[in-house]
Structures are given as C-alpha cells and as structure tokens.
Design a protein around this motif. Sequence first.
Motif, PDB file in Angstrom:
ATOM      1  N   MET A 259       1.001  -1.352  -0.048  1.00 18.32           N
ATOM      2  CA  MET A 259      -0.021  -0.057   0.076  1.00 18.32           C
ATOM      3  C   MET A 259       0.765   1.280   0.008  1.00 18.32           C
ATOM      4  N   GLY A 260       1.870   1.345   0.793  1.00 14.66           N
ATOM      5  CA  GLY A 260       2.792   2.322   0.941  1.00 14.66           C
ATOM      6  C   GLY A 260       3.093   2.811  -0.459  1.00 14.66           C
ATOM      7  N   SER A 261       3.847   1.639  -1.145  1.00 15.49           N
ATOM      8  CA  SER A 261       4.578   1.936  -2.408  1.00 15.49           C
ATOM      9  C   SER A 261       3.490   2.548  -3.334  1.00 15.49           C
ATOM     10  N   ARG A 262       2.324   2.096  -3.455  1.00 16.89           N
ATOM     11  CA  ARG A 262       1.326   2.215  -4.288  1.00 16.89           C
ATOM     12  C   ARG A 262       1.053   3.894  -4.180  1.00 16.89           C
ATOM     13  N   HIS A 263       0.855   4.112  -3.006  1.00 12.45           N
ATOM     14  CA  HIS A 263       0.538   5.604  -2.451  1.00 12.45           C
ATOM     15  C   HIS A 263       1.401   6.541  -2.980  1.00 12.45           C
ATOM     16  N   GLY A 264       2.756   6.051  -2.567  1.00  7.20           N
ATOM     17  CA  GLY A 264       3.971   6.934  -3.044  1.00  7.20           C
ATOM     18  C   GLY A 264       4.179   7.129  -4.485  1.00  7.20           C
ATOM     19  N   LEU A 265       3.626   6.124  -5.157  1.00  5.45           N
ATOM     20  CA  LEU A 265       3.912   6.209  -6.864  1.00  5.45           C
ATOM     21  C   LEU A 265       2.670   6.949  -7.407  1.00  5.45           C
ATOM     22  N   ARG A 266       1.752   6.970  -6.633  1.00  5.38           N
ATOM     23  CA  ARG A 266       0.422   7.916  -7.102  1.00  5.38           C
ATOM     24  C   ARG A 266       0.902   9.413  -6.798  1.00  5.38           C
ATOM     25  N   VAL A 267       1.614   9.718  -5.715  1.00  8.70           N
ATOM     26  CA  VAL A 267       1.824  10.944  -5.394  1.00  8.70           C
ATOM     27  C   VAL A 267       3.070  11.349  -6.388  1.00  8.70           C
ATOM     28  N   ASP A 268       4.022  10.419  -6.503  1.00  4.33           N
ATOM     29  CA  ASP A 268       4.986  11.177  -7.528  1.00  4.33           C
ATOM     30  C   ASP A 268       4.607  11.194  -9.068  1.00  4.33           C
ATOM     31  N   ALA A 269       3.405  10.297  -9.446  1.00  5.69           N
ATOM     32  CA  ALA A 269       2.991  10.584 -10.870  1.00  5.69           C
ATOM     33  C   ALA A 269       2.257  11.892 -10.896  1.00  5.69           C
ATOM     34  N   VAL A 270       1.352  12.388  -9.767  1.00  2.87           N
ATOM     35  CA  VAL A 270       0.882  13.770  -9.710  1.00  2.87           C
ATOM     36  C   VAL A 270       1.928  14.812  -9.862  1.00  2.87           C
ATOM     37  N   LEU A 271       3.099  14.820  -9.254  1.00  2.00           N
ATOM     38  CA  LEU A 271       4.147  15.733  -9.034  1.00  2.00           C
ATOM     39  C   LEU A 271       4.705  15.838 -10.337  1.00  2.00           C
ATOM     40  N   VAL A 272       5.189  14.754 -11.131  1.00  2.00           N
ATOM     41  CA  VAL A 272       5.609  14.946 -12.529  1.00  2.00           C
ATOM     42  C   VAL A 272       4.593  15.541 -13.255  1.00  2.00           C
ATOM     43  N   GLN A 273       3.230  14.946 -13.357  1.00  2.00           N
ATOM     44  CA  GLN A 273       2.406  15.660 -14.300  1.00  2.00           C
ATOM     45  C   GLN A 273       2.213  17.066 -14.094  1.00  2.00           C
ATOM     46  N   ALA A 274       2.163  17.713 -12.511  1.00  2.00           N
ATOM     47  CA  ALA A 274       2.344  18.932 -12.402  1.00  2.00           C
ATOM     48  C   ALA A 274       3.309  19.777 -12.835  1.00  2.00           C
ATOM     49  N   VAL A 275       4.580  19.236 -12.774  1.00  6.14           N
ATOM     50  CA  VAL A 275       6.032  19.632 -13.622  1.00  6.14           C
ATOM     51  C   VAL A 275       5.882  19.926 -14.924  1.00  6.14           C
ATOM     52  N   ILE A 276       5.438  18.804 -15.443  1.00  4.95           N
ATOM     53  CA  ILE A 276       5.133  19.114 -17.136  1.00  4.95           C
ATOM     54  C   ILE A 276       4.388  19.929 -17.322  1.00  4.95           C
ATOM     55  N   ALA A 277       3.275  20.054 -16.885  1.00  4.85           N
ATOM     56  CA  ALA A 277       2.263  21.222 -17.267  1.00  4.85           C
ATOM     57  C   ALA A 277       2.721  22.522 -16.906  1.00  4.85           C
ATOM     58  N   GLY A 278       3.246  22.663 -15.673  1.00 10.43           N
ATOM     59  CA  GLY A 278       4.013  23.861 -15.329  1.00 10.43           C
ATOM     60  C   GLY A 278       5.118  24.348 -16.365  1.00 10.43           C
ATOM     61  N   ALA A 279       5.896  23.503 -16.929  1.00 14.49           N
ATOM     62  CA  ALA A 279       6.961  23.899 -17.978  1.00 14.49           C
ATOM     63  C   ALA A 279       6.459  24.071 -19.173  1.00 14.49           C
ATOM     64  N   LEU A 280       5.442  23.505 -19.619  1.00 20.30           N
ATOM     65  CA  LEU A 280       4.569  23.905 -20.913  1.00 20.30           C
ATOM     66  C   LEU A 280       3.999  25.207 -20.742  1.00 20.30           C
ATOM     67  N   SER A 281       3.512  25.335 -19.600  1.00 18.17           N
ATOM     68  CA  SER A 281       2.621  26.636 -19.423  1.00 18.17           C
ATOM     69  C   SER A 281       3.582  27.728 -19.700  1.00 18.17           C
ATOM     70  N   PHE A 282       4.574  27.484 -18.781  1.00 18.08           N
ATOM     71  CA  PHE A 282       5.900  28.528 -18.534  1.00 18.08           C
ATOM     72  C   PHE A 282       6.427  28.787 -20.052  1.00 18.08           C
ATOM     73  N   ALA A 283       6.709  27.770 -20.729  1.00 19.53           N
ATOM     74  CA  ALA A 283       7.443  28.111 -22.326  1.00 19.53           C
ATOM     75  C   ALA A 283       6.541  28.874 -22.912  1.00 19.53           C
ATOM     76  N   HIS A 284       5.084  28.444 -23.036  1.00 19.80           N
ATOM     77  CA  HIS A 284       4.001  28.914 -23.994  1.00 19.80           C
ATOM     78  C   HIS A 284       3.831  30.834 -23.442  1.00 19.80           C
ATOM     79  N   LEU A 285       3.828  30.886 -22.304  1.00 20.43           N
ATOM     80  CA  LEU A 285       3.945  32.391 -21.873  1.00 20.43           C
ATOM     81  C   LEU A 285       5.082  33.109 -22.176  1.00 20.43           C
ATOM     82  N   ARG A 286       6.253  32.358 -22.104  1.00 24.24           N
ATOM     83  CA  ARG A 286       7.617  32.881 -22.411  1.00 24.24           C
ATOM     84  C   ARG A 286       7.478  33.322 -23.922  1.00 24.24           C
ATOM     85  N   ASP A 287       7.107  32.268 -24.880  1.00 22.76           N
ATOM     86  CA  ASP A 287       7.133  32.565 -26.206  1.00 22.76           C
ATOM     87  C   ASP A 287       5.991  33.738 -26.566  1.00 22.76           C
ATOM     88  N   LEU A 288       5.029  33.859 -26.026  1.00 28.57           N
ATOM     89  CA  LEU A 288       3.950  34.884 -26.302  1.00 28.57           C
ATOM     90  C   LEU A 288       4.447  36.343 -25.885  1.00 28.57           C
TER      91      LEU A 288
END
Length: 228
Positions: A1-30
Amino acid sequence: MGSRHGLRVDAVLVQAVIAGALSFAHLRDLAAAAGQDGWKAWAYPVSVDLLLVAAWRRLRSEGPSRLAWCWFVVALFASLGANVATAGFLDLADLPALLRLGIAGWPALALLGGTLLAHSSTADSGPVPPAPLADAEEDGPPTEQLVPVAEPASVTEVVTEPGAPPASPDQAPAPAPAPPVPAVLVDHARKVADEYRARTGSPIDTDTLRSRLGVPPHLADAIAAHLT
C-alpha cells in the motif's frame, strides 16, 4: 500500500511539473513575440504563475471570496490564453494590437492583484459581528432593580417613658392615635359617599372610599370614622 501511494503522489508531481513547464514556455514565447525580449520575456510566466498560486492559496486558507476568485480567473485566463495563442491560432510574428496592449499592461495588473491578495483579509469585507451582550443591554430599556424589603420585626417593642415600670411581655401596646383629617377632605369624602349612596342605595365601604379618594388605608379609616 505504501509503495502504491507513493507512486501515485510521484505521478501527480511529475504531471504538475510537465504542465507547469509547458505553460511557462508558452507564456515566455508569447511575451517574446509581443516585443518583451531578454529577461522580461522570462519574467512574464513567473508573474502569471505566482498570481495564480497566490489566489489559490487565498481560496484554500481563508475560504471562497470574490477577491480571490477574481484574480484566480484573471491569472488562469492569462495562462490558458497563452497556451491557446501559441498553438497556431495566431501569427506570432504579427500579434494583434489588443493582445500586445494586454501583455504590456500585465505587470501593473499583476502588481495590483498581488497587493490586494497580500494586504486584504476576509475580515474587512465579512459580516459585522453581533454586538456584545453588554452593549445590547446598555442600548435596551433599563431593567428594574429589585429593592429588598425589610421583614417586620416578630417582637413588638414597647417604648416606655423614663421612670415608668417596665411593661410585661403579655401587655399589648396602646393603639396608635388616628391621624388628623383636614375638614376639606372630610367634606369631599362626604360628597363622594352621598353620590355612592344615591347611585347604589348602600353606604360606601372603606375600600371603595380609599380607591375614590386615593389615600392610604389608615387615612381612609380615619375619614370613614368622621362620616359615621
């Protein structure tokens, strides 16, 4: 259970980093396409993301409010608009004048939003708390205060003149003399008694005489004695 919970949290963090980087790049380009070159182009996405995070933290910490929702929608619209604008819907080499105007005025707008979010609280615009109980009692009608009434003494004290033999406990005190009654009051009482006899056919009693004249009981007794 602990590994699954940690994996789910890590996946959310990775998704947030990717979305933030893309949004950051789009704002910078505009921003760069609108003529904001150099470090200014990198500062725009930081400003938009910080305003978005500040509004969201305000909503989470102090609850929903019009101020926090307003600036959250403004920052979200700026971020979402940059993502859509850089997707091929606009020609980045020739941006519309209205969009250039919005990008140029964004620093002042972001400064205003950040200042309002940082230096205002929900207590300033919230409902006024009810008045304390002490203030409500001062504004209301004065309450009646109960005055303690002394109980009559159980033993009647008999006052004796100097040199007279002491009175025995069984000896009853002498009755108090009747109070003097003015002749004018006696005449008025006699008129009231005559009017009562003419109307009812019976002599007036002491209680009725007292209520008609508005005098204390002992004085009513003295007046009734003069009428007999």
